[in-house]
Design an enzyme around this catalytic site. Structure first.
Site, mmCIF file in Angstrom:
data_model
loop_
_atom_site.group_PDB
_atom_site.id
_atom_site.type_symbol
_atom_site.label_atom_id
_atom_site.label_comp_id
_atom_site.label_asym_id
_atom_site.label_seq_id
_atom_site.Cartn_x
_atom_site.Cartn_y
_atom_site.Cartn_z
ATOM 1 N N GLU A 12 89.242 34.227 13.215
ATOM 2 C CA GLU A 12 88.282 34.748 14.203
ATOM 3 C C GLU A 12 88.026 36.193 13.807
ATOM 4 O O GLU A 12 88.874 37.056 14.033
ATOM 5 C CB GLU A 12 88.872 34.689 15.618
ATOM 6 C CG GLU A 12 89.247 33.294 16.093
ATOM 7 C CD GLU A 12 88.038 32.462 16.504
ATOM 8 O OE1 GLU A 12 86.937 33.008 16.615
ATOM 9 O OE2 GLU A 12 88.221 31.250 16.680
ATOM 10 N N CYS A 40 84.412 41.766 19.760
ATOM 11 C CA CYS A 40 83.900 41.168 18.517
ATOM 12 C C CYS A 40 82.501 40.602 18.715
ATOM 13 O O CYS A 40 81.686 40.632 17.801
ATOM 14 C CB CYS A 40 84.836 40.063 18.065
ATOM 15 S SG CYS A 40 85.261 38.934 19.406
ATOM 16 N N GLU A 95 79.810 46.541 11.478
ATOM 17 C CA GLU A 95 80.428 46.447 12.803
ATOM 18 C C GLU A 95 80.998 47.813 13.168
ATOM 19 O O GLU A 95 81.829 48.347 12.430
ATOM 20 C CB GLU A 95 81.528 45.392 12.779
ATOM 21 C CG GLU A 95 82.095 45.131 14.156
ATOM 22 C CD GLU A 95 83.258 44.141 14.137
ATOM 23 O OE1 GLU A 95 84.093 44.209 13.224
ATOM 24 O OE2 GLU A 95 83.324 43.313 15.052
HETATM 25 P P1 NAD Z 1 92.432 44.465 11.867
HETATM 26 O O1 NAD Z 1 91.981 43.366 10.986
HETATM 27 O O2 NAD Z 1 92.604 45.805 11.298
HETATM 28 O O3 NAD Z 1 93.827 44.098 12.525
HETATM 29 C C1 NAD Z 1 94.025 42.900 13.236
HETATM 30 C C2 NAD Z 1 95.480 42.521 13.174
HETATM 31 O O4 NAD Z 1 95.809 42.243 11.815
HETATM 32 C C3 NAD Z 1 96.442 43.611 13.633
HETATM 33 O O5 NAD Z 1 97.496 42.989 14.327
HETATM 34 C C4 NAD Z 1 96.926 44.217 12.321
HETATM 35 O O6 NAD Z 1 98.208 44.791 12.411
HETATM 36 C C5 NAD Z 1 96.965 42.992 11.438
HETATM 37 N N1 NAD Z 1 96.860 43.250 9.999
HETATM 38 C C6 NAD Z 1 96.381 44.351 9.371
HETATM 39 N N2 NAD Z 1 96.449 44.183 8.031
HETATM 40 C C7 NAD Z 1 96.974 42.962 7.816
HETATM 41 C C8 NAD Z 1 97.272 42.196 6.656
HETATM 42 N N3 NAD Z 1 97.038 42.674 5.445
HETATM 43 N N4 NAD Z 1 97.782 40.960 6.809
HETATM 44 C C9 NAD Z 1 98.005 40.448 8.030
HETATM 45 N N5 NAD Z 1 97.749 41.117 9.177
HETATM 46 C C10 NAD Z 1 97.229 42.357 9.068
HETATM 47 O O7 NAD Z 1 91.422 44.447 13.082
HETATM 48 P P2 NAD Z 1 91.432 45.378 14.363
HETATM 49 O O8 NAD Z 1 90.812 46.664 14.002
HETATM 50 O O9 NAD Z 1 92.790 45.385 14.985
HETATM 51 O O10 NAD Z 1 90.520 44.534 15.353
HETATM 52 C C11 NAD Z 1 89.178 44.639 15.382
HETATM 53 C C12 NAD Z 1 88.548 43.495 14.623
HETATM 54 O O11 NAD Z 1 88.901 42.249 15.213
HETATM 55 C C13 NAD Z 1 87.029 43.559 14.697
HETATM 56 O O12 NAD Z 1 86.509 43.300 13.432
HETATM 57 C C14 NAD Z 1 86.688 42.437 15.668
HETATM 58 O O13 NAD Z 1 85.392 41.923 15.518
HETATM 59 C C15 NAD Z 1 87.747 41.443 15.388
HETATM 60 N N6 NAD Z 1 87.912 40.507 16.513
HETATM 61 C C16 NAD Z 1 87.423 39.241 16.377
HETATM 62 C C17 NAD Z 1 87.543 38.343 17.452
HETATM 63 C C18 NAD Z 1 86.993 36.952 17.353
HETATM 64 O O14 NAD Z 1 87.286 36.139 18.220
HETATM 65 N N7 NAD Z 1 86.220 36.628 16.338
HETATM 66 C C19 NAD Z 1 88.164 38.752 18.630
HETATM 67 C C20 NAD Z 1 88.644 40.041 18.714
HETATM 68 C C21 NAD Z 1 88.517 40.921 17.642
#
Ligand code: NAD
Length: 509
Positions: A286, A320, A417
């Site tokens: 997601e 998102c 985004e």
């Molecule tokens: P992010 O990808 O930086 O982090 C998300 C999660 O992934 C965090 O828990 C982080 O610690 C972890 N993470 C970071 N690097 C990683 C790696 N290499 N391997 C595994 N896990 C890792 O995103 P964010 O800034 O926390 O969240 C915002 C993003 O999430 C936006 O792009 C938003 O659109 C998306 N989002 C999508 C949905 C959906 O349903 N499609 C819902 C909510 C948020």
């Protein structure tokens, strides 16, 4: 909306007077009248330190390391969170595998349902406490965590409790089997709700879980672990490990994980997919979005303006599916822009704990800097910016709601985004042009359509390449409605019958 009258100073009294009838959008809302502060007072019952939750117990991390969770509204430390290393992740998977084999996958669905139902009720009982904890840790306005995040999280557990003993109806003629241990990683924008979206369907279908919350918002997951203990959930069925990307990567790549479910940025999602290519792990992703909210000239404009504001400024734009690109029918573009400016002038930005606040704190300093960078690029690339002149608190991470008009698809703010309270406004002349512009993005998570014509709604809901299309509303959710993306917004669905399928294996009866 009350008319806004210009405030000037009387030479006689030195006190302010107002000249009637002149709109003065440059005025600060609070100069005209001020609401009394209405802070939420419920006790969030925070601990100074939180340990990992493994095998039904809170345990110290093997590394002995902790990191701080900061309140973004005032930059003060809220609590220390245990940092999980690979040995902790191994222990969590071992507990989850044992629980899967010895209890959870063998338990009849009607018994699993009772646990899910109990969890939902316990969360409801402590809803106010959880809402306050969520707001303190994440910065979102208390009215959102109180009225949306926590009730929706409970609703997901109720909904999936209802499915647990009826799984034969998910795919008639086929038998559903759980996958095993599921590794889950979630972001910071809806910490408890994203947890519920992931944990509830996994448990309903007989899987066990290792979940990592985002590093800036771990507290409600660890409080939720207390609810799991109170509900008597067998040890190891759900485990929480905390930390940043390194811990997340260890959770996603663990050899025991039969499936990984990730919610976060497209960039990290792609890195996970690359690292898991060639393995047999089932995956759901997601990811990010850049939704178009399309307003036609026959739309009810005042309702549309409320929908646009809700679509992008709700939760500081940390959504998102935020309607971050507004596509307006050219004949009404000026009117819509004028109405939006007036509406922005009366949005209340500030202390997230105040029940009147519309826009709270940005979740973290890096996120605030990212928003600032992209907004500066919008100005540099020639789009016209409007920000209401509201006062921001001196301490904490805040950003004014921002409109950009005169935006074209080549602007970065129309393509990337931003994940902040920033709206880019583009115009269109024909339905086909609206569709073409809306789909001209790498993402495909959601879209909105505002029009009086049912036939146009039906046409657009098919033509728009987005997982969710809202009509004459925006940002509406229900546990029975599957949510998920097209293109670089990911794959798989969460919620509804489709969401259950992503946590199961299908076999012939
Ligand atoms: P992010 O990808 O930086 O982090 C998300 C999660 O992934 C965090 O828990 C982080 O610690 C972890 N993470 C970071 N690097 C990683 C790696 N290499 N391997 C595994 N896990 C890792 O995103 P964010 O800034 O926390 O969240 C915002 C993003 O999430 C936006 O792009 C938003 O659109 C998306 N989002 C999508 C949905 C959906 O349903 N499609 C819902 C909510 C948020």
């Amino acid at each position: 909306m009350p008319s806004i009258n210009k405030k000037t100073s009387s030479p006689r009294t030195g006190r302010s007077t107002r000249r009637r009838g002149r709109p003065a959008p440059e005025l600060i809302f609070g100069d005209l009248w001020e609401f009394d502060p209405a802070p939420e007072t419920a006790d969030p019952r925070l601990q100074p330190r939180y340990d990992l939750f493994i095998n039904g117990q809170f345990v110290r991390p093997r590394s002995g390391k902790y990191f701080d969770s900061i309140n973004p509204a005032n930059e003060r430390k809220l609590a220390e969170i245990a940092l999980a290393g690979s040995a902790d992740v191994d222990a969590a998977y071992a507990a989850a595998q044992d629980a899967f084999q010895s209890t959870w996958s063998r338990m009849p669905g009607r018994e699993r349902a009772k646990y899910l139902f109990r969890i939902a009720r316990l969360l409801q009982d402590r809803a106010r406490e959880f809402a306050v904890a969520e707001t303190l840790d994440g910065g979102k306005p208390i009215k959102e965590s109180r009225d949306f995040d926590v009730p929706m999280a409970a609703a997901h557990f109720f909904y999936h409790a209802g499915w647990a003993d009826k799984l034969e109806y998910v795919a008639p003629g086929r038998q559903l089997a759980p996958l095993g241990v599921v590794g889950q990683v979630i972001p910071w924008n809806f910490p408890l709700l994203m947890l519920a979206w992931k944990v509830a369907p996994a448990l309903a279908t007989g899987n066990t879980v290792v979940l990592k919350p985002a590093e800036t918002t771990s507290i409600t997951a660890l409080k939720f672990a207390g609810i799991l203990q109170d509900a008597g959930l067998p040890p190891g069925v759900v485990n929480f490990v905390c930390g940043a990307g390194e811990t997340g990567a260890a959770v996603m790549a663990h050899p025991v994980a039969a499936k990984v479910a990730f919610t976060g940025s497209t960039e990290v999602g792609k890195a996970i997919m690359r690292s898991l290519a060639g393995t047999e792990k089932k995956m759901t992703m997601e990811l990010g979005g850049k939704a178009a909210n399309i307003v036609f000239d026959d739309a009810p404009l005042d309702q549309a303006v409320e929908g646009i504001v809700n679509g992008i400024f709700f939760n500081q734009g940390h959504v998102c599916c935020a309607g971050s690109r507004l596509l307006v029918h050219e004949p009404i573009a000026e009117r819509v822009l004028a109405k939006l400016k007036l509406r922005l002038n009366v949005l209340r930005v500030g202390d997230p704990m105040d029940k009147n606040t519309d826009i709270g704190a940005i979740n973290s300093k890096p996120q605030l800097e990212k928003i600032r960078r992209l907004v500066a690029s919008g100005v540099k690339e020639g789009a016209e910016m409007f920000q209401p002149p509201c006062r921001l608190p001196a301490q904490g991470y805040y950003f004014r709601p921002t409109l950009f008009s005169g935006v074209t698809m080549s602007h970065r703010i129309a393509r990337e985004e931003i994940f902040g309270p920033v709206l880019s406004i583009l115009t269109f002349r024909t339905v086909d042009e609206a569709i073409e512009k809306a789909n001209n993005t790498a993402y495909g998570l959601s879209a909105g359509v505002w029009t009086d014509k049912g036939s146009r709604i039906l046409k657009l809901s098919t033509a728009l390449k987005a997982g969710v299309v809202w009509a004459n509303t925006y940002n509406r959710f229900d546990p029975s409605s599957p949510f998920g993306g097209y293109k670089e917004s990911g794959f798989g669905r969460e919620g509804g019958r489709h969401g259950l399928l992503d946590y199961t294996r299908l076999a012939p009866v």
